[in-house]
Design a protein around this motif. Structure first.
Motif, mmCIF file in Angstrom:
data_model
loop_
_atom_site.group_PDB
_atom_site.id
_atom_site.type_symbol
_atom_site.label_atom_id
_atom_site.label_comp_id
_atom_site.label_asym_id
_atom_site.label_seq_id
_atom_site.Cartn_x
_atom_site.Cartn_y
_atom_site.Cartn_z
ATOM 1 N N ILE A 130 0.814 -1.213 0.000
ATOM 2 C CA ILE A 130 0.000 0.000 0.000
ATOM 3 C C ILE A 130 0.852 1.270 0.000
ATOM 4 C CG2 ILE A 130 -0.241 0.247 2.518
ATOM 5 C CD1 ILE A 130 -3.306 0.695 1.835
ATOM 6 N N TYR A 134 0.628 3.897 -2.978
ATOM 7 C CA TYR A 134 0.190 5.269 -2.681
ATOM 8 C C TYR A 134 1.192 6.290 -3.233
ATOM 9 C CZ TYR A 134 -1.051 9.448 -0.053
ATOM 10 O OH TYR A 134 -1.395 10.724 0.294
ATOM 11 N N TRP A 218 -8.174 1.482 0.956
ATOM 12 C CA TRP A 218 -7.586 2.240 -0.152
ATOM 13 C C TRP A 218 -8.306 3.571 -0.395
ATOM 14 C CZ3 TRP A 218 -3.263 2.919 -2.363
ATOM 15 C CH2 TRP A 218 -3.178 3.571 -3.602
#
Length: 282
Positions: A130, A134, A218
């Motif tokens: 993640i 990102y 998310w």
């Protein structure tokens, strides 16, 4: 052989009814809670019978939202969730079916290696990667956008594997007949493989739509603008308020509305969904 014994039939139905009760009771509580006012929850006892505030609760959430908890009206949030879920489902299916087609029907160097590299990504869900994901999304300027919500989640090793396994069961005679008739690879893919994959696509669409609809972590990271909030984010924000009691009647109203689109998708595509899961021969 299935034994035809009355006690076994009674036991089977008892187990099914127990499972149904366990699954359906929280839904019943949410529906009932959405029909009551805020004062009904101050006693600490959840009401079990319908109230008379259903229209007021649903109207409030659809028109003005819950501003005290930072939740905008439900219409835009449900639209954002719908766009995200459709983009993820359609994107995953499109990329996966084309990838599986290339792996099965084209002979190129390191074909099996490419497949296993795709398959290995099953061990790397979005929660594991993640931070770098990102960073890439932020550098590309896709924060607070529909592309930022959907694009990082549209690759699917599972769907690629399922389509590959199905394509391996398609008789080679179909490909040879198509080649004799002068059909190229894309015509064979469009006119033969896609119609044969209809039930598989439907089953995956239902699963992936619900997967995209239920995303929370998310969207929480990539959206700071309330105009891009999803419905799941709205529920979480309403349930976790600071220095105040959650307005549970509005939380449950939002939860009931959030359940409707996935339920509609399952009902509409039920027959194809079941066929896609149980069919072994086409």
């Amino acid at each position: 052989m299935v034994e035809n014994k009355p006690w076994l039939t009674v036991l089977t139905h008892l187990v099914l009814l127990t499972g149904l009760f366990i699954v359906a009771f929280p839904v019943y509580v949410a529906v009932i809670a959405s029909t009551h006012g805020p004062s009904d929850f101050m006693t600490g006892v959840i009401p079990m019978l319908p109230g008379n505030e259903a229209i007021a609760n649903f109207t409030t959430m659809m028109t003005s939202g819950n501003s005290s908890a930072g939740a905008p009206p439900l219409g835009p949030m449900m639209f954002n969730s719908l766009i995200m879920a459709l983009a993820i489902a359609i994107g995953k299916i499109t990329i996966s079916i084309i990838s599986a087609f290339a792996i099965v029907y084209f002979r190129f160097p390191f074909r099996q290696l490419a497949f296993w590299l795709i398959f290995i990504t099953l061990m790397l869900p979005v929660e594991v990667r993640i931070l770098p994901t990102y960073k890439v999304v932020a550098d590309l300027g896709m924060l607070n956008s529909y592309s930022g919500l959907a694009i990082p989640l549209i690759a699917s090793a599972t769907a690629t594997f399922l389509f590959r396994q199905f394509f391996l069961t398609v008789p080679e005679e179909l490909m040879e007949a198509a080649r004799v008739d002068g059909a190229g690879p894309m015509k064979f893919f469009r006119d033969i493989l896609l119609p044969l994959s209809r039930t598989n696509i439907a089953a995956l669409f239902v699963i992936l739509f619900i997967y995209g609809w239920n995303q929370y972590l998310w969207p929480l990271l990539v959206t700071t603008d309330t105009s891009y909030y999803t419905i799941v984010m709205g529920i979480k924000r309403m349930a976790d308020v600071a220095d105040a009691h959650p307005q549970w009647h509005l939380v449950m109203t939002t939860a009931v509305l959030a359940m409707l689109p996935p339920v509609i998708v399952v009902i509409v595509m039920q027959k194809l969904f079941v066929k896609g899961l149980v069919e072994t021969e086409k």
